[in-house]
Design a protein around this motif. Structure first.
Motif, PDB file in Angstrom:
ATOM      1  N   ALA A  30       0.844  -1.192   0.000  1.00 51.70           N
ATOM      2  CA  ALA A  30       0.000   0.000   0.000  1.00 51.70           C
ATOM      3  C   ALA A  30       0.879   1.241   0.000  1.00 51.70           C
ATOM      4  O   ALA A  30       1.807   1.366   0.801  1.00 51.70           O
ATOM      5  N   GLY A  31       0.577   2.154  -0.913  1.00 55.28           N
ATOM      6  CA  GLY A  31       1.368   3.380  -1.026  1.00 55.28           C
ATOM      7  C   GLY A  31       2.383   3.359  -2.145  1.00 55.28           C
ATOM      8  O   GLY A  31       2.925   4.407  -2.521  1.00 55.28           O
ATOM      9  N   ASP A  32       2.680   2.177  -2.689  1.00 55.96           N
ATOM     10  CA  ASP A  32       3.569   2.108  -3.857  1.00 55.96           C
ATOM     11  C   ASP A  32       2.944   2.892  -5.003  1.00 55.96           C
ATOM     12  O   ASP A  32       1.747   2.754  -5.284  1.00 55.96           O
ATOM     13  N   VAL A  33       3.744   3.691  -5.685  1.00 55.43           N
ATOM     14  CA  VAL A  33       3.262   4.447  -6.839  1.00 55.43           C
ATOM     15  C   VAL A  33       3.441   3.585  -8.091  1.00 55.43           C
ATOM     16  O   VAL A  33       4.545   3.118  -8.375  1.00 55.43           O
ATOM     17  N   ILE A  34       2.359   3.365  -8.827  1.00 56.76           N
ATOM     18  CA  ILE A  34       2.414   2.543 -10.040  1.00 56.76           C
ATOM     19  C   ILE A  34       2.677   3.447 -11.235  1.00 56.76           C
ATOM     20  O   ILE A  34       1.842   4.261 -11.624  1.00 56.76           O
ATOM     21  N   LYS A  35       3.866   3.308 -11.813  1.00 57.90           N
ATOM     22  CA  LYS A  35       4.233   4.133 -12.968  1.00 57.90           C
ATOM     23  C   LYS A  35       3.718   3.517 -14.274  1.00 57.90           C
ATOM     24  O   LYS A  35       3.190   4.212 -15.123  1.00 57.90           O
ATOM     25  N   VAL A  85       2.790 -10.419 -14.777  1.00 61.31           N
ATOM     26  CA  VAL A  85       2.593  -8.998 -15.035  1.00 61.31           C
ATOM     27  C   VAL A  85       3.772  -8.264 -14.415  1.00 61.31           C
ATOM     28  O   VAL A  85       4.170  -8.558 -13.281  1.00 61.31           O
ATOM     29  N   VAL A  86       4.327  -7.311 -15.141  1.00 57.62           N
ATOM     30  CA  VAL A  86       5.468  -6.555 -14.635  1.00 57.62           C
ATOM     31  C   VAL A  86       5.029  -5.125 -14.299  1.00 57.62           C
ATOM     32  O   VAL A  86       4.568  -4.382 -15.174  1.00 57.62           O
ATOM     33  N   PHE A  87       5.169  -4.777 -13.036  1.00 52.82           N
ATOM     34  CA  PHE A  87       4.840  -3.433 -12.565  1.00 52.82           C
ATOM     35  C   PHE A  87       6.120  -2.620 -12.401  1.00 52.82           C
ATOM     36  O   PHE A  87       7.100  -3.110 -11.831  1.00 52.82           O
ATOM     37  N   THR A  88       6.095  -1.401 -12.871  1.00 51.87           N
ATOM     38  CA  THR A  88       7.161  -0.462 -12.540  1.00 51.87           C
ATOM     39  C   THR A  88       6.611   0.471 -11.474  1.00 51.87           C
ATOM     40  O   THR A  88       5.598   1.156 -11.694  1.00 51.87           O
ATOM     41  N   ILE A  89       7.255   0.467 -10.306  1.00 50.51           N
ATOM     42  CA  ILE A  89       6.731   1.212  -9.169  1.00 50.51           C
ATOM     43  C   ILE A  89       7.797   2.106  -8.550  1.00 50.51           C
ATOM     44  O   ILE A  89       8.998   1.894  -8.724  1.00 50.51           O
ATOM     45  N   ALA A 133       6.727   2.765  -1.704  1.00 53.75           N
ATOM     46  CA  ALA A 133       6.002   3.706  -0.849  1.00 53.75           C
ATOM     47  C   ALA A 133       6.935   4.583  -0.018  1.00 53.75           C
ATOM     48  O   ALA A 133       6.721   5.798   0.108  1.00 53.75           O
ATOM     49  N   LYS A 134       7.980   3.995   0.545  1.00 55.29           N
ATOM     50  CA  LYS A 134       8.903   4.779   1.383  1.00 55.29           C
ATOM     51  C   LYS A 134       9.613   5.839   0.558  1.00 55.29           C
ATOM     52  O   LYS A 134       9.803   6.976   1.010  1.00 55.29           O
ATOM     53  N   GLU A 135      10.031   5.470  -0.637  1.00 57.40           N
ATOM     54  CA  GLU A 135      10.713   6.435  -1.507  1.00 57.40           C
ATOM     55  C   GLU A 135       9.767   7.560  -1.917  1.00 57.40           C
ATOM     56  O   GLU A 135      10.149   8.734  -1.953  1.00 57.40           O
ATOM     57  N   ALA A 136       8.535   7.197  -2.220  1.00 55.35           N
ATOM     58  CA  ALA A 136       7.547   8.198  -2.631  1.00 55.35           C
ATOM     59  C   ALA A 136       7.261   9.172  -1.494  1.00 55.35           C
ATOM     60  O   ALA A 136       7.172  10.388  -1.706  1.00 55.35           O
ATOM     61  N   THR A 140      12.578   9.536  -8.030  1.00 49.04           N
ATOM     62  CA  THR A 140      13.263   9.012  -9.228  1.00 49.04           C
ATOM     63  C   THR A 140      13.627   7.538  -9.106  1.00 49.04           C
ATOM     64  O   THR A 140      13.961   6.903 -10.101  1.00 49.04           O
ATOM     65  N   VAL A 141      13.565   6.998  -7.891  1.00 45.86           N
ATOM     66  CA  VAL A 141      13.927   5.595  -7.676  1.00 45.86           C
ATOM     67  C   VAL A 141      12.747   4.703  -8.049  1.00 45.86           C
ATOM     68  O   VAL A 141      11.657   4.824  -7.480  1.00 45.86           O
ATOM     69  N   THR A 142      12.930   3.831  -9.015  1.00 41.88           N
ATOM     70  CA  THR A 142      11.857   2.921  -9.417  1.00 41.88           C
ATOM     71  C   THR A 142      12.345   1.478  -9.340  1.00 41.88           C
ATOM     72  O   THR A 142      13.541   1.207  -9.374  1.00 41.88           O
TER      73      THR A 142
END
Length: 362
Positions: free
Chosen positions: A158-163, A189-193, A196-199, A210-212
Motif C-alpha cells: 500500500a502506497g507504492d506508486v504505479i508508474k 505482469v510486470v509493474f514499474t513502481i 512507498a517509502k521512496e515516494a 526518481t527511484v523505481t
C-alpha cells in the motif's frame, strides 16, 4: 362481576398484552433520524473545521453546513412498538436492517468502512475545490490495498506508486485492472513502481521521486469468473501545493464531500460565496467535481431546516425523493457538479433566487 366491568377489564388486559408483545417482539428493522449539522466555515469542538496554511485565505460569512443522519447500531434489535412509532413519526424513517447493514455487516465493519469513505471524501473535496479555482494538483496512481494471501502480497505494498504495467504508462486507477486482465491466469505482469517509502520521502522533500523498481507478479484466476487478477486495489494519491486539514471527528461516510469542497473554495476566494445566507447541503464529490447521491435525504433536509437553513444544495439524483416532503421555509437547489453549486450560491448572494434550479417530484 358486572358485564361492563368484565368487558373493561378484559380490554385493559388485552391492551397490556399487546403493549408487552410490542416491546418483546423484535423486528428486522433499523431507524434513521436527523443527525448533527456542522458549518464547514465555522468551528466544531473549539477548532476550525477547515484549516488552511501556506496560502492566503479570506474571511467568510454565513453558513455552508454539511448534514448527517443518525442510525441505530448494527446490533440494536428494534421492537415492534418502536417500528410502528417510527413509521408514524414524521421525522423518523424505518428501513429494513439489511438496507443499512448488508450481508450481516457488523458495527465495527460499518464504522471502519464509513471512516474510510469519509477520509476519501475529504481528499476528493480538496482536489475538486482546487480544480474549481484552477490551482494545480499533482496526482498519481498508487496501490491502495493488497489482499491477504493474494499473488501481490509481499511484492506490492500500500502506497507504492504505479508508474506503468508491462511498459504501458497508467494515468487512472482503472488502467491497472484493464492492463492486468489482458493476461490469462498464471501469466506474469510486470509493474514499474516507486516504493512507498521512496515516494513518501520525495514528497516530504518536495521533490519528484526518481527511484523505481520492477516487480513481477504472477496472476491468478478471479474467484467469480475467468479474469486474471493480482489481488490489489489501485487508487489515487494527491500532492497539494499547500496544507488543507479538515478537522471533524465522529462523522463517517462520503456525503459531506460537496460541502467541504465549497467551504474550501469560500476560504480561498475573495468573494463571499454565501453573502451571509444560511446554506446547507449534502452530496458525494469526486476529483472532477461531480456530485453524487446520498442516503437519508429526507432526514438531512429536516435537520438542516431545524438549525435555520434557508437553502439546501441537493444532488440531482436525490431531488425527486427530497421534493416529496420539503420542510417549510427551505428551498431545495438541484446540483450536479461543484460548478452548479458555485453558480447557485452566486444567485443566492445576488438575490436572484427565482433563477435557482429547483427539485421536483418527477
Amino acid at each position: 362481576m358486572p358485564r361492563r366491568t368484565a368487558t373493561m377489564l378484559a380490554s385493559t388486559l388485552l391492551l397490556i398484552a399487546l403493549l408487552c408483545a410490542g416491546v418483546l417482539i423484535k423486528v428486522p428493522y433499523s431507524e434513521m433520524t436527523p443527525g448533527p449539522t456542522v458549518n464547514t466555515l465555522g468551528e466544531h469542538d473549539g477548532e476550525p473545521v477547515l484549516q488552511i496554511s501556506g496560502h492566503k485565505t479570506y474571511e467568510t460569512t454565513g453558513n455552508l453546513n454539511m448534514t448527517t443522519v443518525r442510525v441505530t447500531s448494527a446490533d440494536y434489535k428494534m421492537n415492534l412498538f418502536e417500528a410502528v412509532y417510527g413509521w408514524i413519526a414524521h421525522d423518523n424513517v424505518v428501513v429494513p436492517h439489511d438496507t443499512l447493514y448488508p450481508d450481516g455487516k457488523t458495527e465495527e465493519q460499518s464504522t471502519q468502512e464509513n471512516a474510510e469513505e469519509f477520509s476519501q471524501s475529504q481528499e476528493s473535496a480538496k482536489v475538486a475545490a482546487l480544480k474549481e479555482l484552477d490551482i494545480p494538483v499533482q496526482s498519481r496512481v498508487i496501490v491502495a490495498t493488497v489482499l491477504k494471501d493474494s499473488p501481490s502480497e509481499g511484492k506490492l505494498h500500500a502506497g507504492d506508486v504505479i508508474k506503468d504495467v508491462d511498459g504501458t504508462v497508467v494515468e487512472q486507477p482503472d488502467d491497472v485492472a484493464k492492463l492486468v486482465t489482458k493476461h490469462k491466469p498464471g501469466e506474469d505482469v510486470v509493474f514499474t513502481i516507486v516504493p512507498a517509502k521512496e515516494a513518501a520521502a520525495a514528497e516530504k522533500a518536495g521533490k519528484e521521486a526518481t527511484v523505481t523498481e520492477k516487480v513481477t507478479v504472477t496472476t491468478e484466476k478471479a474467484p467469480e469468473d475467468d479474469r486474471a487478477i493480482v489481488g490489489i486495489q489501485a487508487g489515487t494519491d494527491h500532492t497539494f501545493p499547500f496544507t488543507i486539514d479538515i478537522k471533524l471527528a465522529d462523522v463517517g461516510g462520503p456525503s459531506a464531500g460537496l460541502m467541504f469542497a465549497l467551504g474550501i473554495v469560500d476560504k480561498l476566494t475573495p468573494e463571499d460565496l454565501t453573502g451571509g445566507k444560511f446554506v446547507a447541503g449534502t452530496g458525494t464529490i469526486d476529483d472532477d467535481g461531480k456530485v453524487g447521491p446520498i442516503g437519508g435525504i429526507e432526514m438531512k433536509t429536516v435537520g438542516a431546516r431545524s438549525k435555520g437553513a434557508e437553502y439546501f444544495l441537493t444532488p440531482e439524483a436525490n431531488c425527486a425523493s427530497a421534493a416529496k416532503d420539503i420542510p417549510d421555509g427551505l428551498t431545495l437547489v438541484k446540483v450536479k457538479t461543484i460548478d452548479d453549486a458555485v453558480d447557485s450560491l452566486e444567485r443566492i448572494r445576488a438575490g436572484k433566487t427565482s433563477e435557482l434550479p429547483s427539485c421536483s417530484t418527477e
